[in-house]
Design an enzyme around this catalytic site. Structure first.
Site, PDB file in Angstrom:
ATOM      1  CE  LYS A 178      -1.966   2.921   2.786  1.00 27.54           C
ATOM      2  NZ  LYS A 178      -1.986   4.056   1.881  1.00 27.54           N
ATOM      3  CD  GLU A 199      12.877   0.686   8.221  1.00 31.23           C
ATOM      4  OE1 GLU A 199      12.781   1.466   7.267  1.00 31.23           O
ATOM      5  OE2 GLU A 199      13.696  -0.248   8.261  1.00 31.23           O
ATOM      6  CB  CYS A 220      12.665   9.306   8.771  1.00 31.49           C
ATOM      7  SG  CYS A 220      13.726   8.292   7.749  1.00 31.49           S
ATOM      8  CD  GLU A 242       9.344  12.924  11.851  1.00 36.85           C
ATOM      9  OE1 GLU A 242       8.204  12.462  12.005  1.00 36.85           O
ATOM     10  OE2 GLU A 242      10.275  12.301  11.300  1.00 36.85           O
TER      11      GLU A 242
HETATM   12  P1  NAD Z   1       1.956   8.241   7.809  1.00 42.61           P
HETATM   13  O1  NAD Z   1       2.178   7.456   9.051  1.00 42.61           O
HETATM   14  O2  NAD Z   1       0.936   9.309   7.824  1.00 42.61           O
HETATM   15  O3  NAD Z   1       1.570   7.287   6.602  1.00 42.61           O
HETATM   16  C1  NAD Z   1       2.379   6.223   6.175  1.00 42.61           C
HETATM   17  C2  NAD Z   1       1.523   5.179   5.523  1.00 42.61           C
HETATM   18  O4  NAD Z   1       0.656   4.602   6.492  1.00 42.61           O
HETATM   19  C3  NAD Z   1       0.623   5.701   4.409  1.00 42.61           C
HETATM   20  O5  NAD Z   1       0.610   4.758   3.374  1.00 42.61           O
HETATM   21  C4  NAD Z   1      -0.718   5.806   5.099  1.00 42.61           C
HETATM   22  O6  NAD Z   1      -1.809   5.724   4.218  1.00 42.61           O
HETATM   23  C5  NAD Z   1      -0.677   4.609   6.017  1.00 42.61           C
HETATM   24  N1  NAD Z   1      -1.549   4.659   7.180  1.00 42.61           N
HETATM   25  C6  NAD Z   1      -1.944   5.755   7.881  1.00 42.61           C
HETATM   26  N2  NAD Z   1      -2.736   5.389   8.916  1.00 42.61           N
HETATM   27  C7  NAD Z   1      -2.850   4.039   8.870  1.00 42.61           C
HETATM   28  C8  NAD Z   1      -3.535   3.063   9.664  1.00 42.61           C
HETATM   29  N3  NAD Z   1      -4.255   3.414  10.729  1.00 42.61           N
HETATM   30  N4  NAD Z   1      -3.414   1.763   9.325  1.00 42.61           N
HETATM   31  C9  NAD Z   1      -2.668   1.388   8.283  1.00 42.61           C
HETATM   32  N5  NAD Z   1      -2.019   2.260   7.477  1.00 42.61           N
HETATM   33  C10 NAD Z   1      -2.097   3.571   7.777  1.00 42.61           C
HETATM   34  O7  NAD Z   1       3.396   8.805   7.423  1.00 42.61           O
HETATM   35  P2  NAD Z   1       3.760   9.778   6.206  1.00 42.61           P
HETATM   36  O8  NAD Z   1       3.239  11.135   6.534  1.00 42.61           O
HETATM   37  O9  NAD Z   1       3.379   9.143   4.926  1.00 42.61           O
HETATM   38  O10 NAD Z   1       5.351   9.766   6.268  1.00 42.61           O
HETATM   39  C11 NAD Z   1       6.079  10.605   7.072  1.00 42.61           C
HETATM   40  C12 NAD Z   1       6.544   9.897   8.329  1.00 42.61           C
HETATM   41  O11 NAD Z   1       7.290   8.741   7.975  1.00 42.61           O
HETATM   42  C13 NAD Z   1       7.480  10.724   9.181  1.00 42.61           C
HETATM   43  O12 NAD Z   1       7.141  10.583  10.545  1.00 42.61           O
HETATM   44  C14 NAD Z   1       8.846  10.104   8.909  1.00 42.61           C
HETATM   45  O13 NAD Z   1       9.805  10.289   9.907  1.00 42.61           O
HETATM   46  C15 NAD Z   1       8.499   8.681   8.732  1.00 42.61           C
HETATM   47  N6  NAD Z   1       9.557   7.988   8.002  1.00 42.61           N
HETATM   48  C16 NAD Z   1      10.364   7.103   8.656  1.00 42.61           C
HETATM   49  C17 NAD Z   1      11.387   6.456   7.980  1.00 42.61           C
HETATM   50  C18 NAD Z   1      12.280   5.469   8.671  1.00 42.61           C
HETATM   51  O14 NAD Z   1      12.965   4.727   7.971  1.00 42.61           O
HETATM   52  N7  NAD Z   1      12.299   5.403   9.986  1.00 42.61           N
HETATM   53  C19 NAD Z   1      11.586   6.725   6.626  1.00 42.61           C
HETATM   54  C20 NAD Z   1      10.746   7.640   5.985  1.00 42.61           C
HETATM   55  C21 NAD Z   1       9.737   8.256   6.681  1.00 42.61           C
END
Ligand code: NAD
Length: 483
Positions: free
Chosen positions: A175, A251, A285, A379
């Protein structure tokens, strides 16, 4: 209008309801494509296909070499379609096309090559025992993997999950983030072209809560959930996974500390520090968003750092000279902009930066911020860095570790002993010394505290995407003799 469809059981497909949503180009701020909006039914179709491909299909039963050849063919096709894939990510989320083309896409191909080779060349352990037995280890594919990805490095982070999962013989339902659907459907088509059997890699588009994300994590037929995204979402996913005891790899977010000692090479420290927080408009991130500089060099460092930040070109991400594009979506831009509104309170100063054109924010440097300000703690995920001086090594370590996150940290020093000492004292999954962003795909990647659970990379990915098994063999008939 372009249409981006799901990819289920080897073919592009619409939702059975025909529902779609728009994906918006954050530079033009106009929809550029319509996307099939999935739901419970599409998740069911995709999981059923992945389940069948795993339980009955050839993929988990092929040798590593045959699977690896398909994954290498896919890597070749990614490079052949590099322009198309890079443009898809840039149009979806506004990262500079040059970065997508020169970094994200080649690294995505590399993810497939690395994990294909890593799986093929991996060895198990033989544990000779004193009792006349020996034990050995096997690593069998776990089954169906749900991969849920964020929007900041769409193709690159999706392939970071898919590649090891596939290389170890699993099947996948991906997804992508709702803001960045385009490259995933292209990727699944290329996988099919490379010879991947139907059902092995499926893509379902939609939202998270009460949509595709939630339906995937609630499905008891899933054997592993690998997620990258916000820490709050990670907690929701871990809770959903607990219902079926499905193992999760999370992650999550970060608030990277960047510590510059007075004995650092100043130019090296400035160059990396600028890239660490302003690359990808700070939507990283790993961003070095808390910058601690030893007092003796604070003024010199800050002057050079501000000049370097001001020289970064913000604008249209499709232009080759652009280094900082717009933020990925209107909602994200509003969130990041709200942090700009905090600046000025409590004596804090914006040294440079502020609003740019449209949804862009210029590289922003903030000093004199009170220690309890949310800009220090939360963040931001945008091009905003807070800078403060420190006096002693102990003070710098305490400040760097003073966060609920622990994804990464950086330090700059020419003192070898200090480099090792401080690297060891920092509470983080990855520490960079006199550099940043450099990766070895064999190394563990993940975070401490609110930055996640588990590690991926090399054997750490193997551990997660397989069921490690111990086999114990009576070598000399000792058990028979005992009867
Ligand atoms: P997000 O958590 O809003 O969304 C990530 C994914 O999760 C999307 O595909 C979203 O549709 C899905 N999602 C959201 N709620 C969900 C639920 N309840 N159940 C299942 N899926 C769900 O994150 P974002 O805004 O897309 O990305 C930014 C975040 O990602 C930042 O916090 C960043 O630090 C983190 N990030 C971490 C890493 C790492 O390797 N640690 C790498 C990149 C980004």
């Amino acid at each position: 209008m372009n249409v981006i469809r799901h990819f289920i059981d080897g073919a592009e497909t619409e939702s059975s309801s025909g529902a779609r949503f728009d994906t918006v180009d954050p530079w033009t701020r106009e929809p550029w494509a319509q996307v099939a909006l999935g739901g419970v039914e599409e998740v069911d179709r995709a999981v059923t296909a992945a389940r069948r491909a795993f339980d009955e299909g050839p993929w988990p039963r092929m040798g590593y070499a045959e699977r690896g050849a398909i994954l290498h063919r896919l890597a070749d096709l990614i490079i052949e379609h590099a322009d198309e894939l890079a443009l898809a990510d840039t149009t979806d989320m506004g990262k500079p096309l040059v970065d997508a083309r020169n970094n994200d896409v080649p690294r995505s191909a590399q993810n497939f090559r690395f994990f294909a080779d890593h799986a093929r060349l991996a060895t198990g352990e033989v544990l000779p025992m004193d009792t006349g037995h020996h034990a050995y280890t096997m690593f069998e594919p776990a089954g169906v993997v749900a991969a849920i990805a964020p929007w900041n490095f769409p193709l690159m982070l999706e392939t970071w999950k898919i590649a090891p999962a596939l290389a170890w013989g699993n099947t996948v339902v991906l997804k992508p983030a709702e803001d960045t659907p385009a490259s995933a459907t292209i990727l699944a088509g290329l996988a099919s072209q490379a010879g991947m059997p139907p059902g092995v890699l499926n893509v379902v588009h939609g939202y998270g809560p009460a949509s595709v994300g939630a339906a995937l994590t609630a499905d008891g037929r899933i054997d592993r959930i690998t997620f990258t995204g916000e820490s709050g979402t990670g907690k929701a996913i871990a809770a959903a996974a607990a219902a079926h005891l499905t193992p999760v790899s999370l992650e999550l977010g970060g608030k990277g500390a960047n510590v510059v000692f007075a004995d650092a090479d100043l130019d090296t420290a400035v160059n990396w520090s600028v890239r660490a927080v302003f690359s990808n408009a700070g939507q990283v991130c790993l961003a070095g968003s808390r910058l601690y500089v030893q007092r003796e060099i604070y003024d010199d460092f800050l002057a050079k750092f501000v000049t370097a930040a001001e020289s970064m070109r913000t604008g249209d991400p499709k232009l080759p000279q652009t280094q900082v594009g717009p933020l990925a979506s209107e909602s994200h831009w509003k969130k990041v902009r709200s942090y700009l509104d905090d600046i000025g309170a409590g004596g804090s100063t914006m040294r440079t930066g502020g609003l740019g054109e449209g949804w862009a924010i210029r590289p922003t440097v903030v000093t004199d911020l009170p220690p309890d300000a949310r800009l220090w703690r939360e963040e931001v995920f945008g091009p905003i860095v807070v800078v403060a001086p420190f006096d002693s090594e102990a003070e710098a370590i305490a400040a760097a570790n003073g966060t609920c996150y622990g994804l990464n940290a950086m330090l700059f020093t020419e003192n070898l002993s200090r480099a090792h000492r401080v690297a060891s004292a920092l509470r983080a999954g990855t520490v960079w010394v006199n550099c940043f962003f450099i990766r070895d795909l064999r190394a563990p990647f993940g975070g401490v505290g609110d930055s996640g659970i588990g590690r991926e990379g090399g054997t750490f990915s193997r551990e997660f995407f397989t069921e490690p098994k111990a086999v114990l063999v009576a070598v000399d008939g000792a058990d028979d003799a005992a009867q």
